[in-house]
Enzyme design. Structure first.
Site, PDB file in Angstrom:
ATOM      1  N   HIS A  23       0.938   3.787  48.506  1.00 30.71           N
ATOM      2  CA  HIS A  23      -0.256   4.594  48.274  1.00 30.71           C
ATOM      3  C   HIS A  23      -0.326   5.812  49.207  1.00 30.71           C
ATOM      4  O   HIS A  23      -1.373   6.418  49.328  1.00 30.71           O
ATOM      5  CB  HIS A  23      -1.518   3.756  48.477  1.00 30.71           C
ATOM      6  CG  HIS A  23      -1.725   2.687  47.444  1.00 30.71           C
ATOM      7  ND1 HIS A  23      -0.954   1.559  47.383  1.00 30.71           N
ATOM      8  CD2 HIS A  23      -2.625   2.574  46.439  1.00 30.71           C
ATOM      9  CE1 HIS A  23      -1.386   0.800  46.376  1.00 30.71           C
ATOM     10  NE2 HIS A  23      -2.386   1.393  45.790  1.00 30.71           N
ATOM     11  N   GLU A  77       2.914   4.550  33.149  1.00 28.96           N
ATOM     12  CA  GLU A  77       3.078   5.944  33.549  1.00 28.96           C
ATOM     13  C   GLU A  77       4.102   6.672  32.687  1.00 28.96           C
ATOM     14  O   GLU A  77       3.926   7.855  32.364  1.00 28.96           O
ATOM     15  CB  GLU A  77       3.464   6.028  35.031  1.00 28.96           C
ATOM     16  CG  GLU A  77       2.369   5.590  35.997  1.00 28.96           C
ATOM     17  CD  GLU A  77       2.189   4.075  36.091  1.00 28.96           C
ATOM     18  OE1 GLU A  77       3.058   3.338  35.558  1.00 28.96           O
ATOM     19  OE2 GLU A  77       1.195   3.634  36.680  1.00 28.96           O
TER      20      GLU A  77
END
Ligand SMILES: Cc1ncc(C[n+]2csc(CCOP(=O)(O)OP(=O)(O)O)c2C)c(N)n1
Lengths: 325, 351
Positions: free
Chosen positions: A127, A58
């Site tokens: 999540h 990322e």
């Protein structure tokens, strides 16, 4: 009618079609079309050099997007899930957000970072986070959240066209819900990037919310109506900057406000909203501004998430408290 | 080209020689048993997910040799920092089915006490466990403990900055750590050729890690390679790195549809390299296991499957207020008040 995910997909497609400098990049966004299929079909139609499956990193995704943006490109990055944006935090907060100011306007990085956020899908840990406040606390970023297909489409197109970096939060539990999307950018339903939207008119209490909680608040308003209470629902849409004028006008009229978000209330953006209302609506307020949000605990396991996430009852409970203060 | 270490060919023939000297019938039977039980466990968990008993499952099918071969080469006193697909390794450490399934059923964020099994809880944020393993190993070294730390991760995770920082850190500090990469060829839909430009083992060697590449579907090669690496780490030769070449036979998770991005032909090819079939062929060819062994093992696997189903269904959601537990060592008045308000509010719905 489009689902939120289709509307975003069409927004990306429009961006890729109208500007050859637009790129889409992220983990699994190409062949797979992203884990939520938001980028479905884009690589096939625009090629692997514009819709890029990146290595799994990322910091690299955002860091290289910044470089591409400096070179004149307009990258739209996808972070696979809210909880995986943190490796990129340094690039976002220290680099992306500050480039314009540090270079005294000489260097800009119009990068869009799409982040599926918040819970409600029974996912495993990391999540389901609502981490927008980390980004709204960083000057130099625009932060928005699209609650409907209409905003999913048009907010994204505006974000792509915007010369500032934009963190674009997508409430993942709403990906499959449908709504209309207007065709023309001149339609009055297409609001500016930084405007709040009054999604339901009411007179007694204003609910101020965004993302996944817009739907919850609308349901609460319907339920309250049956009990004779008229609730106004305002979707902030732009979380930084905040459209204070719209919020203040509403609360001055109703005299009562509840801020609802999924993130923990402690240190959450609701505190900023409440403070702004306190400053600007003090004499109109009949009750303190209340907040409904997640608790100050890590997002719990799936079986407990419905106890953690604000629901209709918790919103109505707060409405009761401001009504009977 | 680097040599891929292999002892047991796909057709089940064992390359005899000095590296194979420690391999005997008993070891092969034990490793075979571990792999069969792990696969049955994995299958059962998959069915449970399909029945709605688990929220999600990440299958380990195809990676049994990499996990069993490596963990069985460690001592019980060694520590393991796993990723999230390391069920076969977890079972070898004695972790109970209920402990292993709790997280995937969504009743807890982790199911076991790491100290009990010397097996840390799963880490879902990719590569974050690698620096932890290095730090833990440095601590063990400072303590003068004769323990090493092994950490599992996927080839995709090796692209994260933290993985590379961990490699460098371990080499710089000569930490007693063994990096075990299961290169299962895919990181969700991303193949290795889109993940890195140079083979992983080359990068690891560049960091100064003592590196081996092994056929990850050959449990004997994995066992021997890991034993060798562990021995070297224990002798103070510094950190080691093993890249085990294997394959993720199933989708990334029960939410994934691998037909969107990979070919049947590739899958078929890897099915012929199945780690269990391979060892079974050896056991049969050498007469190292008789029918009784296989029948007994099958019964054991069936019993395990039943135990797994029962354990899973018995896993109940904890009380909602438990989400306030363990946030801080002492909750303090603010969190205690938040909890009390929640309990009172929730109680207002009860008659
Ligand atoms: C920091 C971070 N980014 C993204 C993800 C989402 N994600 C989960 S698993 C996965 C692929 C991992 O591939 P690999 O490391 O090769 O392990 P495998 O799943 O193949 O065992 C991705 C992208 C994550 N969990 N953590």
């Amino acid at each position: 009618m489009f689902t939120l995910s289709e509307a975003i997909n069409r927004g990306l497609r429009a961006g890729l079609e109208t500007d050859p400098k637009v790129m889409v990049m992220g983990e699994d966004v190409g062949r797979l079309g992203g884990v939520f299929r938001v980028t479905d079909g884009l690589q096939k139609d625009f090629g692997a050099d514009r819709v890029v499956d990146t290595p799994l990193a990322e910091a690299g995704i955002v860091g290289t997007a910044i470089g591409l943006a400096m070179r004149g490109y307009r990258p739209v990055c996808e972070i696979q899930f809210d909880g995986f944006v943190y490796p990129a935090f340094n690039q976002i907060t220290s680099q992306l957000a500050k480039l314009r100011a540090r270079s005294r306007g000489r260097v800009t990085a119009p990068v869009v970072i799409r982040v599926p956020f918040s819970g409600g899908i029974g996912a495993v840990e990391h999540h389901s986070e609502s981490n927008e406040a980390y980004f709204t606390h960083t000057a130099g970023l625009r932060v928005v959240s699209a609650a409907t297909p209409q905003d999913g489409h048009w907010l994204l197109r505006q974000a792509i066209a915007c010369d500032d970096p934009v963190i674009f939060f997508e409430p993942k539990c709403r990906y499959w819900s449908k709504g209309d999307v207007t065709e023309s950018p001149d339609d009055p339903l297409v609001l500016p990037l930084d405007a709040a939207r009054t999604v339901r008119r009411g007179d007694d209490v204003t609910l101020l919310t965004w993302g996944s909680m817009v739907e919850t608040c609308l349901r609460a308003a319907t339920a309250a109506q049956a009990e004779g209470h008229s609730l106004e629902v305002v979707d902030l849409r732009s979380l930084s900057p905040i459209d204070t004028d719209t919020l203040v006008a509403s609360v001055r009229r109703t005299g009562r406000a509840v801020v609802v978000h999924e993130a923990p209330t402690f240190g959450g953006l609701g505190g900023e909203v409440a403070a702004a209302l306190g400053e600007h609506c003090f004499t109109s307020l009949e009750a303190p501004v209340m907040r409904v949000g997640g608790f100050n605990v890590p997002y719990p396991a799936a079986h407990l998430e419905e106890h953690y996430r604000p629901d209709l009852d918790r919103v109505l409970d707060a409405v009761d408290r401001v009504l009977h203060y | 080209m680097v040599e891929i270490f292999q002892l047991l060919g796909p057709d089940g023939d064992l390359r005899d020689g000095p590296s194979a000297s420690a391999i005997d019938a008993e070891l092969c039977r034990a490793l075979f048993r571990d792999m069969v039980l792990a696969r049955r466990f994995d299958d059962e968990a998959y069915y449970l997910q399909r029945q709605g008993e688990l929220g999600l499952w990440l299958q380990s099918r195809g990676q049994e040799a990499a996990q069993v071969g490596s963990i069985r080469a460690l001592r019980d006193t060694d520590w393991v920092f796993p990723s999230y697909r390391d069920h076969a390794a977890a079972l070898c450490r004695g972790i109970e089915p209920a402990e292993l399934l709790a997280q995937w059923r969504g009743v807890s964020q982790s199911g076991w006490d790491p100290a009990r099994y010397r097996f840390h809880i799963y880490t879902l944020v990719l590569a974050a466990q690698l620096p932890h393993a290095v730090g833990y190993a440095i601590g063990a070294q400072h303590d003068g403990a004769d323990e090493l730390v092994m950490t599992y991760f996927g080839e995709g995770s090796s692209s994260e900055g933290e993985a590379n920082e961990a490699f460098n850190w371990a080499a710089t500090m000569a930490a007693p750590v063994l990096f075990f990469c299961q290169n299962n060829q895919w990181a969700i839909s991303t193949p290795t050729q889109a993940q890195f430009g140079a083979p992983l083992h080359q990068r690891a060697a560049g960091f100064g890690l003592s590196t081996q590449v092994v056929d990850g579907n050959d449990v004997l090669a994995v066992h021997v390679a890991t034993s060798r690496a562990a021995e070297a780490v224990r002798c103070g030769e510094g950190p080691a790195f093993i890249e085990a070449l294997t394959y993720r036979i199933a989708g990334h998770s029960t939410s994934d549809d691998p037909t969107r991005y990979r070919s049947d032909a590739e899958l078929d090819h890897w099915q012929t390299l199945d780690p269990l079939d391979r060892l079974r062929r050896l056991l049969e060819a050498r007469g190292w296991a008789d029918d009784g062994f296989f029948t007994h093992l099958e019964a054991e696997a069936t019993a395990l499957a039943e135990r797994v189903r029962g354990a899973c269904r018995a896993l109940a959601a904890p009380e909602a207020a438990s989400m306030f537990d363990h946030v801080l060592a002492e909750p303090g008045p603010a969190l205690a008040a938040e909890r009390a308000a929640y309990v009172e509010y929730a109680g207002s719905f009860l008659d």
